[in-house]
Scaffold this motif. Structure first.
Motif, short mmCIF file in Angstrom:
data_model
loop_
_atom_site.label_atom_id
_atom_site.label_comp_id
_atom_site.label_asym_id
_atom_site.label_seq_id
_atom_site.Cartn_x
_atom_site.Cartn_y
_atom_site.Cartn_z
N ASN A 22 62.96 53.56 34.62
CA ASN A 22 64.37 53.21 34.59
C ASN A 22 64.89 53.17 36.02
O ASN A 22 64.52 53.99 36.84
N CYS A 24 68.64 52.57 38.29
CA CYS A 24 70.06 52.28 38.40
C CYS A 24 70.57 52.80 39.73
O CYS A 24 70.00 53.73 40.31
N LYS A 35 68.18 49.65 34.33
CA LYS A 35 67.37 48.49 34.00
C LYS A 35 65.92 48.87 34.27
O LYS A 35 65.64 49.93 34.84
#
Length: 208
Positions: A22, A24, A35
């Protein structure tokens, strides 16, 4: 022969795996919308949290997620007396394992190391008890509003590595130096008031 070598190479050479994590941007806690990110094979998934206190008040509480190298998977802090900033980067090695935000950096206690710091009365001979992993004394010279500001305090090894000091110096346009040993960052006065001391502290925090 070339075909045979290619076959053996495919079978026996180690595969280069990448890790999906992940990602961010640094933002206030709770505002991190991740994202997916394919990380290089030598990096892990990381969830970082940065907290900073000035005058006993929490000024910053940011989180981020992404790819992290081994040296970035640490808890570290720096303390300039008027304010203390701590970073906690929790790393893991499985797909999307950094889904949860990092917890706040661990509560630290004095570790016996002592450094000089500059207080709000322009005196840089004040003594500061280092905490947690802060085993270096740090000195910083920055230019704020065309005034040269000197800041001193305690710092973890992470902030005193060649790469980190170079990045901080490039970002702030100032000089950063570290040393080991009680009070090794020398006592000297500065003409900076409280606002000038807090301003470069916030600039350093913005780097992470």
């Amino acid at each position: 022969m070339r075909l045979l070598a290619l076959i053996f190479g495919i079978v026996f050479l180690p595969k280069v795996y990448t890790l999906t994590c992940n990602e961010c941007e640094l933002g206030k806690t709770g505002t991190c919308a991740p994202k997916l990110k394919e990380c290089p094979s030598n990096q892990k998934c990381g969830a970082m949290r940065l907290t900073s206190y000035v005058g006993g008040f929490k000024m910053v509480d940011y989180t981020s997620k992404g790819c992290s190298s081994a040296e970035e998977c640490v808890e570290a802090s720096f303390n300039f007396g008027v304010g203390r900033t701590a970073v906690a980067n929790k790393c893991c090695s499985s797909k999307l394992c950094n889904a949860n935000p990092a917890p706040e950096p661990s509560k630290s206690t004095p570790n016996g190391k002592k450094c000089f710091y500059c207080d709000t009365t322009q005196d840089c001979s004040r003594t500061l008890d280092c905490e947690g992993s802060e085993d270096y004394c740090i000195s910083s010279k920055l230019t704020v509003a065309e005034t040269k500001v000197t800041m001193k305090g305690c710092a973890s090894k992470f902030f005193c590595s060649g790469k980190s000091t170079a990045e901080i110096s490039q970002f702030t346009g100032g000089e950063i130096s570290c040393c080991q040993g009680n009070f090794c960052n020398s006592a000297s006065s500065t003409s900076a008031g409280l606002l000038l001391l807090v301003a470069p502290l916030l600039s350093l925090m913005a780097l992470f």
